[in-house]
Write a protein that holds these residues in place. Sequence first.
Motif, PDB file in Angstrom:
ATOM      1  N   ARG A  51       3.574   2.276   0.682  1.00  0.00           N
ATOM      2  CA  ARG A  51       4.063   1.147   0.388  1.00  0.00           C
ATOM      3  C   ARG A  51       5.246   0.935   0.961  1.00  0.00           C
ATOM      4  O   ARG A  51       6.346   1.647   1.268  1.00  0.00           O
ATOM      5  CB  ARG A  51       3.881   0.594  -0.560  1.00  0.00           C
ATOM      6  CG  ARG A  51       2.289   0.586  -1.424  1.00  0.00           C
ATOM      7  CD  ARG A  51       2.190  -0.583  -1.192  1.00  0.00           C
ATOM      8  NE  ARG A  51       0.290  -0.646  -1.205  1.00  0.00           N
ATOM      9  CZ  ARG A  51      -1.400  -0.232  -1.278  1.00  0.00           C
ATOM     10  NH1 ARG A  51      -0.596   0.575   0.028  1.00  0.00           N
ATOM     11  NH2 ARG A  51      -1.740  -0.231  -2.052  1.00  0.00           N
ATOM     12  N   ARG A  52       5.248  -0.680   1.666  1.00  0.00           N
ATOM     13  CA  ARG A  52       7.380  -0.801   2.073  1.00  0.00           C
ATOM     14  C   ARG A  52       7.011  -1.831   1.145  1.00  0.00           C
ATOM     15  O   ARG A  52       6.350  -2.798   0.645  1.00  0.00           O
ATOM     16  CB  ARG A  52       7.172  -1.185   2.883  1.00  0.00           C
ATOM     17  CG  ARG A  52       7.340   0.109   3.876  1.00  0.00           C
ATOM     18  CD  ARG A  52       7.378  -0.630   5.493  1.00  0.00           C
ATOM     19  NE  ARG A  52       7.370   0.495   6.084  1.00  0.00           N
ATOM     20  CZ  ARG A  52       7.825   0.901   7.165  1.00  0.00           C
ATOM     21  NH1 ARG A  52       8.499  -0.180   8.047  1.00  0.00           N
ATOM     22  NH2 ARG A  52       7.597   1.513   8.268  1.00  0.00           N
ATOM     23  N   LEU A  53       8.686  -2.182  -0.247  1.00  0.00           N
ATOM     24  CA  LEU A  53       8.300  -3.314  -0.968  1.00  0.00           C
ATOM     25  C   LEU A  53       8.179  -4.945  -0.385  1.00  0.00           C
ATOM     26  O   LEU A  53       9.094  -4.899   1.379  1.00  0.00           O
ATOM     27  CB  LEU A  53       9.624  -3.466  -1.616  1.00  0.00           C
ATOM     28  CG  LEU A  53       9.914  -5.083  -2.571  1.00  0.00           C
ATOM     29  CD1 LEU A  53       9.346  -3.777  -3.866  1.00  0.00           C
ATOM     30  CD2 LEU A  53      11.169  -4.043  -3.260  1.00  0.00           C
ATOM     31  N   PRO A  54       8.192  -6.043  -0.193  1.00  0.00           N
ATOM     32  CA  PRO A  54       7.713  -6.625   0.270  1.00  0.00           C
ATOM     33  C   PRO A  54      10.299  -7.494   0.967  1.00  0.00           C
ATOM     34  O   PRO A  54      10.384  -7.037   0.148  1.00  0.00           O
ATOM     35  CB  PRO A  54       6.981  -8.058   0.047  1.00  0.00           C
ATOM     36  CG  PRO A  54       6.549  -7.153  -0.738  1.00  0.00           C
ATOM     37  CD  PRO A  54       6.932  -6.321  -1.773  1.00  0.00           C
ATOM     38  N   GLU A  55       9.813  -7.734   1.742  1.00  0.00           N
ATOM     39  CA  GLU A  55      11.628  -8.316   2.160  1.00  0.00           C
ATOM     40  C   GLU A  55      11.742  -9.151   1.573  1.00  0.00           C
ATOM     41  O   GLU A  55      12.999  -9.240   0.658  1.00  0.00           O
ATOM     42  CB  GLU A  55      11.369  -8.577   3.406  1.00  0.00           C
ATOM     43  CG  GLU A  55      13.127  -9.938   4.050  1.00  0.00           C
ATOM     44  CD  GLU A  55      13.761  -8.218   4.228  1.00  0.00           C
ATOM     45  OE1 GLU A  55      14.666  -8.490   3.965  1.00  0.00           O
ATOM     46  OE2 GLU A  55      12.696  -7.439   4.702  1.00  0.00           O
ATOM     47  N   MET A  56      10.713 -10.096   0.836  1.00  0.00           N
ATOM     48  CA  MET A  56      11.560 -11.035  -0.764  1.00  0.00           C
ATOM     49  C   MET A  56      12.050 -10.230  -1.679  1.00  0.00           C
ATOM     50  O   MET A  56      13.001 -10.523  -1.885  1.00  0.00           O
ATOM     51  CB  MET A  56      11.097 -12.463  -0.563  1.00  0.00           C
ATOM     52  CG  MET A  56      11.609 -13.458  -1.174  1.00  0.00           C
ATOM     53  SD  MET A  56      12.354 -14.222  -0.946  1.00  0.00           S
ATOM     54  CE  MET A  56      11.592 -14.670   0.063  1.00  0.00           C
ATOM     55  N   MET A  57      11.500  -9.564  -2.414  1.00  0.00           N
ATOM     56  CA  MET A  57      11.444  -8.701  -3.275  1.00  0.00           C
ATOM     57  C   MET A  57      13.395  -7.349  -2.796  1.00  0.00           C
ATOM     58  O   MET A  57      13.783  -7.394  -4.130  1.00  0.00           O
ATOM     59  CB  MET A  57      10.323  -7.971  -3.528  1.00  0.00           C
ATOM     60  CG  MET A  57       8.833  -8.576  -3.980  1.00  0.00           C
ATOM     61  SD  MET A  57       7.920  -8.158  -4.613  1.00  0.00           S
ATOM     62  CE  MET A  57       8.190  -7.097  -6.091  1.00  0.00           C
ATOM     63  N   TYR A  58      12.812  -7.537  -1.783  1.00  0.00           N
ATOM     64  CA  TYR A  58      13.632  -5.601  -1.333  1.00  0.00           C
ATOM     65  C   TYR A  58      15.511  -6.728  -1.705  1.00  0.00           C
ATOM     66  O   TYR A  58      15.606  -6.760  -1.930  1.00  0.00           O
ATOM     67  CB  TYR A  58      14.034  -6.006   0.320  1.00  0.00           C
ATOM     68  CG  TYR A  58      14.477  -4.938  -0.208  1.00  0.00           C
ATOM     69  CD1 TYR A  58      14.764  -3.672   0.035  1.00  0.00           C
ATOM     70  CD2 TYR A  58      15.695  -4.612   1.267  1.00  0.00           C
ATOM     71  CE1 TYR A  58      15.833  -2.806  -0.442  1.00  0.00           C
ATOM     72  CE2 TYR A  58      16.861  -3.936   1.419  1.00  0.00           C
ATOM     73  CZ  TYR A  58      17.264  -3.100   1.158  1.00  0.00           C
ATOM     74  OH  TYR A  58      17.889  -1.986   0.613  1.00  0.00           O
ATOM     75  N   GLN A  59      15.354  -8.326  -0.937  1.00  0.00           N
ATOM     76  CA  GLN A  59      16.270  -8.648  -1.640  1.00  0.00           C
ATOM     77  C   GLN A  59      17.036  -9.079  -2.208  1.00  0.00           C
ATOM     78  O   GLN A  59      18.398  -8.948  -3.094  1.00  0.00           O
ATOM     79  CB  GLN A  59      16.107 -10.544  -0.440  1.00  0.00           C
ATOM     80  CG  GLN A  59      15.900 -10.054   0.980  1.00  0.00           C
ATOM     81  CD  GLN A  59      17.083  -9.482   1.951  1.00  0.00           C
ATOM     82  OE1 GLN A  59      18.238  -9.763   1.245  1.00  0.00           O
ATOM     83  NE2 GLN A  59      17.335  -8.615   3.060  1.00  0.00           N
TER      84      GLN A  59
END
Length: 75
Positions: A51-59
Amino acid sequence: MELAFVRLVGGGDRLYLVGGVGRDGISRSLRLWELVEGKLDGNTRYWDELRRLPEMMYQKFVSVCYHNYSHVHCL
């Protein structure tokens, strides 16, 4: 791309790697890998990206740790 930080996480009989991927020690994304056995040869192991953390959650994550990864704990 390179690993800015990594954490090993055990779960049952599995081993996971949580890491920030980026450049110059600054993470641009957060990813999860699992150590798996090769399909053709049971002696070969490799890290399979799950998995990759979604961009909004990563921000949100970056705004909290501000590239100080010593405070990142994974369970």
